[in-house]
Motif scaffolding. Sequence first.
Motif, PDB file in Angstrom:
ATOM      1  N   PRO A 806       0.818  -1.227   0.000  1.00 13.78           N
ATOM      2  CA  PRO A 806       0.000   0.000   0.000  1.00 13.78           C
ATOM      3  C   PRO A 806       0.843   1.264   0.000  1.00 13.78           C
ATOM      4  O   PRO A 806       0.491   2.251  -0.657  1.00 13.78           O
ATOM      5  CB  PRO A 806      -0.821  -0.122   1.297  1.00 13.78           C
ATOM      6  N   SER A 807       1.989   1.256   0.714  1.00  9.81           N
ATOM      7  CA  SER A 807       2.791   2.477   0.780  1.00  9.81           C
ATOM      8  C   SER A 807       3.336   2.856  -0.593  1.00  9.81           C
ATOM      9  O   SER A 807       3.410   4.038  -0.939  1.00  9.81           O
ATOM     10  CB  SER A 807       3.946   2.291   1.775  1.00  9.81           C
ATOM     11  N   VAL A 808       3.710   1.842  -1.381  1.00  7.55           N
ATOM     12  CA  VAL A 808       4.216   2.121  -2.736  1.00  7.55           C
ATOM     13  C   VAL A 808       3.098   2.685  -3.596  1.00  7.55           C
ATOM     14  O   VAL A 808       3.285   3.656  -4.340  1.00  7.55           O
ATOM     15  CB  VAL A 808       4.812   0.851  -3.362  1.00  7.55           C
ATOM     16  N   ARG A 809       1.897   2.083  -3.488  1.00  5.85           N
ATOM     17  CA  ARG A 809       0.768   2.593  -4.280  1.00  5.85           C
ATOM     18  C   ARG A 809       0.467   4.044  -3.901  1.00  5.85           C
ATOM     19  O   ARG A 809       0.202   4.883  -4.772  1.00  5.85           O
ATOM     20  CB  ARG A 809      -0.473   1.727  -4.057  1.00  5.85           C
ATOM     21  N   MET A 810       0.525   4.294  -2.613  1.00  7.72           N
ATOM     22  CA  MET A 810       0.218   5.646  -2.149  1.00  7.72           C
ATOM     23  C   MET A 810       1.219   6.659  -2.706  1.00  7.72           C
ATOM     24  O   MET A 810       0.824   7.703  -3.230  1.00  7.72           O
ATOM     25  CB  MET A 810       0.233   5.671  -0.611  1.00  7.72           C
ATOM     26  N   ALA A 823      -5.095   8.559 -11.496  1.00  4.90           N
ATOM     27  CA  ALA A 823      -4.473   7.331 -11.003  1.00  4.90           C
ATOM     28  C   ALA A 823      -5.542   6.341 -10.574  1.00  4.90           C
ATOM     29  O   ALA A 823      -6.507   6.704  -9.886  1.00  4.90           O
ATOM     30  CB  ALA A 823      -3.532   7.631  -9.844  1.00  4.90           C
ATOM     31  N   ILE A 824      -5.366   5.069 -10.998  1.00  9.19           N
ATOM     32  CA  ILE A 824      -6.251   3.980 -10.592  1.00  9.19           C
ATOM     33  C   ILE A 824      -5.381   2.952  -9.905  1.00  9.19           C
ATOM     34  O   ILE A 824      -4.353   2.540 -10.436  1.00  9.19           O
ATOM     35  CB  ILE A 824      -6.973   3.355 -11.804  1.00  9.19           C
ATOM     36  N   GLU A 825      -5.778   2.499  -8.688  1.00 12.13           N
ATOM     37  CA  GLU A 825      -4.979   1.572  -7.905  1.00 12.13           C
ATOM     38  C   GLU A 825      -5.583   0.169  -7.941  1.00 12.13           C
ATOM     39  O   GLU A 825      -6.803   0.007  -8.009  1.00 12.13           O
ATOM     40  CB  GLU A 825      -4.872   2.039  -6.445  1.00 12.13           C
ATOM     41  N   ALA A 826      -4.657  -0.858  -7.933  1.00 10.48           N
ATOM     42  CA  ALA A 826      -5.082  -2.260  -7.793  1.00 10.48           C
ATOM     43  C   ALA A 826      -4.037  -2.957  -6.935  1.00 10.48           C
ATOM     44  O   ALA A 826      -2.835  -2.728  -7.089  1.00 10.48           O
ATOM     45  CB  ALA A 826      -5.200  -2.944  -9.141  1.00 10.48           C
ATOM     46  N   ALA A 827      -4.517  -3.849  -6.016  1.00 14.20           N
ATOM     47  CA  ALA A 827      -3.608  -4.473  -5.047  1.00 14.20           C
ATOM     48  C   ALA A 827      -3.081  -5.824  -5.500  1.00 14.20           C
ATOM     49  O   ALA A 827      -2.165  -6.363  -4.876  1.00 14.20           O
ATOM     50  CB  ALA A 827      -4.322  -4.624  -3.692  1.00 14.20           C
ATOM     51  N   ASP A 828      -3.642  -6.444  -6.547  1.00 14.66           N
ATOM     52  CA  ASP A 828      -3.154  -7.743  -7.016  1.00 14.66           C
ATOM     53  C   ASP A 828      -3.396  -7.864  -8.506  1.00 14.66           C
ATOM     54  O   ASP A 828      -4.014  -6.993  -9.132  1.00 14.66           O
ATOM     55  CB  ASP A 828      -3.811  -8.894  -6.249  1.00 14.66           C
ATOM     56  N   LEU A 844      -0.985   4.102 -19.312  1.00 18.59           N
ATOM     57  CA  LEU A 844       0.238   3.472 -18.829  1.00 18.59           C
ATOM     58  C   LEU A 844      -0.114   2.545 -17.680  1.00 18.59           C
ATOM     59  O   LEU A 844      -0.955   2.882 -16.840  1.00 18.59           O
ATOM     60  CB  LEU A 844       1.250   4.530 -18.355  1.00 18.59           C
ATOM     61  N   LEU A 845       0.554   1.366 -17.667  1.00 18.76           N
ATOM     62  CA  LEU A 845       0.449   0.443 -16.553  1.00 18.76           C
ATOM     63  C   LEU A 845       1.756   0.500 -15.774  1.00 18.76           C
ATOM     64  O   LEU A 845       2.827   0.252 -16.342  1.00 18.76           O
ATOM     65  CB  LEU A 845       0.192  -0.987 -17.058  1.00 18.76           C
ATOM     66  N   VAL A 846       1.683   0.819 -14.468  1.00 22.99           N
ATOM     67  CA  VAL A 846       2.840   0.766 -13.571  1.00 22.99           C
ATOM     68  C   VAL A 846       2.588  -0.391 -12.621  1.00 22.99           C
ATOM     69  O   VAL A 846       1.604  -0.368 -11.861  1.00 22.99           O
ATOM     70  CB  VAL A 846       3.024   2.079 -12.793  1.00 22.99           C
ATOM     71  N   THR A 847       3.445  -1.421 -12.673  1.00 27.75           N
ATOM     72  CA  THR A 847       3.162  -2.622 -11.896  1.00 27.75           C
ATOM     73  C   THR A 847       4.423  -3.198 -11.283  1.00 27.75           C
ATOM     74  O   THR A 847       5.509  -3.132 -11.869  1.00 27.75           O
ATOM     75  CB  THR A 847       2.487  -3.694 -12.779  1.00 27.75           C
ATOM     76  N   ASP A 848       4.236  -3.758 -10.074  1.00 26.21           N
ATOM     77  CA  ASP A 848       5.285  -4.571  -9.473  1.00 26.21           C
ATOM     78  C   ASP A 848       5.365  -5.881 -10.248  1.00 26.21           C
ATOM     79  O   ASP A 848       4.400  -6.283 -10.911  1.00 26.21           O
ATOM     80  CB  ASP A 848       4.941  -4.832  -8.002  1.00 26.21           C
ATOM     81  N   VAL A 849       6.517  -6.553 -10.188  1.00 27.41           N
ATOM     82  CA  VAL A 849       6.644  -7.831 -10.887  1.00 27.41           C
ATOM     83  C   VAL A 849       6.086  -8.963 -10.041  1.00 27.41           C
ATOM     84  O   VAL A 849       5.337  -9.815 -10.517  1.00 27.41           O
ATOM     85  CB  VAL A 849       8.113  -8.090 -11.268  1.00 27.41           C
ATOM     86  N   GLY A 850       6.450  -8.989  -8.766  1.00 25.39           N
ATOM     87  CA  GLY A 850       5.943 -10.035  -7.882  1.00 25.39           C
ATOM     88  C   GLY A 850       4.600  -9.640  -7.308  1.00 25.39           C
ATOM     89  O   GLY A 850       4.506  -8.730  -6.476  1.00 25.39           O
ATOM     90  N   LEU A 851       3.511 -10.282  -7.771  1.00 26.14           N
ATOM     91  CA  LEU A 851       2.152  -9.913  -7.363  1.00 26.14           C
ATOM     92  C   LEU A 851       1.399 -11.135  -6.858  1.00 26.14           C
ATOM     93  O   LEU A 851       1.608 -12.251  -7.348  1.00 26.14           O
ATOM     94  CB  LEU A 851       1.385  -9.318  -8.546  1.00 26.14           C
ATOM     95  N   PRO A 852       0.515 -10.967  -5.911  1.00 23.70           N
ATOM     96  CA  PRO A 852      -0.407 -12.050  -5.561  1.00 23.70           C
ATOM     97  C   PRO A 852      -1.535 -12.123  -6.591  1.00 23.70           C
ATOM     98  O   PRO A 852      -1.686 -11.236  -7.423  1.00 23.70           O
ATOM     99  CB  PRO A 852      -0.933 -11.620  -4.179  1.00 23.70           C
ATOM    100  N   GLY A 853      -2.294 -13.206  -6.532  1.00 25.17           N
ATOM    101  CA  GLY A 853      -3.454 -13.321  -7.422  1.00 25.17           C
ATOM    102  C   GLY A 853      -3.283 -14.320  -8.537  1.00 25.17           C
ATOM    103  O   GLY A 853      -4.129 -14.394  -9.428  1.00 25.17           O
ATOM    104  N   GLY A 854      -2.180 -15.090  -8.560  1.00 33.13           N
ATOM    105  CA  GLY A 854      -2.014 -16.153  -9.559  1.00 33.13           C
ATOM    106  C   GLY A 854      -1.175 -15.772 -10.759  1.00 33.13           C
ATOM    107  O   GLY A 854      -0.790 -16.648 -11.535  1.00 33.13           O
TER     108      GLY A 854
END
Length: 917
Positions: A806-810, A823-828, A844-854
């Motif tokens: 959450p801190s990174v998204r914030m 900005a649109i946020e998603a947690a997984d 643009l999509l800004v995303t972490d590489v390691g994500l939960p959700g499969g």
Amino acid sequence: MHAAPEADLETLSREELEAEVRRLRLHSASLAQMFEQAPSFIALLSGPEHRFTLTNAAYQRAVDDRDVVGRTVAEALPDAAAQGYVDLLDEVFRSGRTHKATGARFDVQAVPGGPVNERYLDFVYQPITDAHGTVSGIFVEGHDVTERTLAEVALRDSEARYRTLFESIEVGFCIVEMKFEGARAVDYRIVEANPAFVRQTGADVAGKWVREFAPDLERHWFDTYGQVALTGEPAHFEHYADVFGRWFDVRALRTGDPAAHRVAIFFSDITERRMVEKRAEAGERELRLITDALPVLIAFIGDDLVYRFANKAYEDWFFLPAEQVIGRNVRDLLSPADFAARKPFLDRVLAGEAVTFELDWPRRDGQARIAEIRYLPRRSADGRVDGYHVFVQDVTARKQTEADLARQVAARTAERDQVWQASSDLLCVANFDGYFVSLNPAWPRTLGWTEAEMKARPFLDFVHPDDVAPTIRAAEGLARGEAQFTFENRYRRKDGSDVWLSWNAVPRDGLIYASVRDVTEVKRQAEVLARTEEALRQSQKMEAVGQLTGGLAHDFNNLLAGISGSLELMQTRMSQGRLGELDRYMTVAQGAAKRAAALTHRLLAFSRRQTLDPKPTNVNRLVKDMEELVRRTVGPAIHLEVVGLAGLWPALIDPGQLENALLNLCINARDAMPDGGRITIETANKWIDDAGSRQHDLPPGQYLSVCVTDTGTGIEPSIIDKVFEPFFTTKPTGEGTGLGLSMVYGFARQSGGQVRIYSEVGQGTTVCLYLPRHYGEAGEDDVARKLAEVERAGQGETVLIVDDEPSVRMLVTEVLEDLGYTAIEAADSVAGLKVLQSDVRIDLLVTDVGLPGGMNGRQMADAGRERRPDLKVLFITGYAENAVLGNGYLRPGMQVLTKPFVLETLATRIKDLIAEA
């Protein structure tokens, strides 16, 4: 006989008139007989149509006895009309002028379409005029000259052939006219000469006297040709002409009137032949010298059994000098018994067969001697055997040696058989059909199969199914002549178990010879050792992890203390209203955070799992830009020198990681020179060949090198192999983590390169990074802009942020909203993909590489691109998902940013990605 005058006839009596008539008739008959028997052909033609009124026998023969009297020429002789003879008659009749012809051709064709007889005629057309001078007819008279004409043609042809032959033959020919003073020939003139004369003598002298062009010609030539001219006796000789520097074969004979003193000369240049003969004579002398020096009897004997050649060895074998052997018959030199022993071999060699045989041939002193005799047939040009060569050699010593060798071979064979029987190694011989030919007893002892059972089946039947293919490849290599060493496969025992065999096999003479060893126990022990070593490595790894976690806990506690203490003081000062000191505390916290990030990067580099951001890089420019930083870091006691190669190739690397590696190497170099010294940073282009590839553990190719050299204390040989190991350090406790060179090594290997170290105690150390050449242009350096300088977002531009922290998204959302983005946020990954598959605008999509959700971030981005092919993606990661990201190779429109990052850098990357076309 003459006729009486016409006026007197009136005065004649009847008797006289009858007598006159009889006389005239007799005269007419005589004239007719003369006309008929005339050797020339004669015909009378009357009128303009040229009608035959009279012909004689010769004319009839000339026209093939055709009936012509009373008919016109055109009617009676159409073949003559076709050849233009009627036109000639017309011209004579019209003009009244005589026409003569010599050797005129007349092709006689008595029957149209029939055979044609070629004739040649000499004739005259003589016009006949009446009393008024008018042409009334034509008198034809002539001769058939066919034989004469054909003879003349043949003569001309013969002369032409003679002239052609005269000019084209290779034999020189000339006719000379001799000049005498008394009976002594003093000169001669070249009356006529053919072209070969000029070619062979090099002199074009037709019409000249010899004294004019060859005043020094030898007397021999004058005397010989003069003798031929005077006596008429031909001469044939070979002689050398100094004037021309050549040898000639000459034939001379008198020609024409003897009084003319002319001589016809035929000659050929035989200089080459004489030189060959001279060389052959020299060769024969050398051959005799050689054959006489050889300890071998050598001879040539004709098919009549007569010696033509014999060397000096005959004195030892026949007790006669060679000159007394040549010309004698074989029977004269051999006793009847000796000749009978050789007779079968003589018959065979004269039949064209080369034969070799041995005979006892005692020496002169009676000692035993064994002779090896060889007869080799010689054939003439027509293939007939015209004799044979003889070679006789004393083989007594060789026979004794062979006997001794045979005894030794027998002894060695017995020894080999003992080794074969007693060897614990499996020895065998096999053929290329896939069967064993011979097996020693170790095979049945090892596998349980009898020798007969193993020979009866293809050897592949005994091979483990998984090893059949490599066994076939090894056999194919043997078939190509390639030896196979330490090749291993498994064979099946008779009890069903498997045994590991190690083969050393070589091909020879169509068979495979192999020495095989049972390595089953060795394999088992190797597996036990491998498991033991793995356990040891795991233990060492756990110990290293313990050291690492302890060190990390200590370092991170210090860094967290700085961060948390700064934040607490900031909070206290804010509650006190003392805002002027906040910047100092913020600087301390940011510095601690950056040191923590640097420590993390070192750990990831050590594990070779940091996320690299490779770019085409101008390494010379990077080194130049770092020069001032390095100078400040190493201090004034260290002299820094940078040697950059002009034309250095670019490299595809992470520039920041190369900067860290160079700084680490320079710090290590500084620490190795406590009393000062010199550091040299040098770049170069390198070609790595096959030998260099093995030495540097790199694929062959083009690389650039970056080397850091110091003049410090150097490294002991006993520890130089350990310097790249994690946590290894020569510094005192607390002054080094032992991760610096590990990080350098990890960066080099992850970039596709290598690092090598060279050191001498007391002299210094060189560490070289080898990086693959990039076949492209190096890009310009990116310069981070301050957050306030970043351009604002366009109208309605929207960014989707997917991160489980959450801190990174914030933080990312705050930056985006400050820049004017939605900005649109998603947690997984599930929530993120749902947004991507909707109709919401996403720039643009800004995303972490390691994500939960499969799904990880890369999988989610790829799935989103199925709906949005032009979707721009920025991956942000704090770990090493290089494999997930494609080992640093991203598709167009994708970039990666490593955590932790500067917010200005994040803002710049976002704006640049959205702005890309």
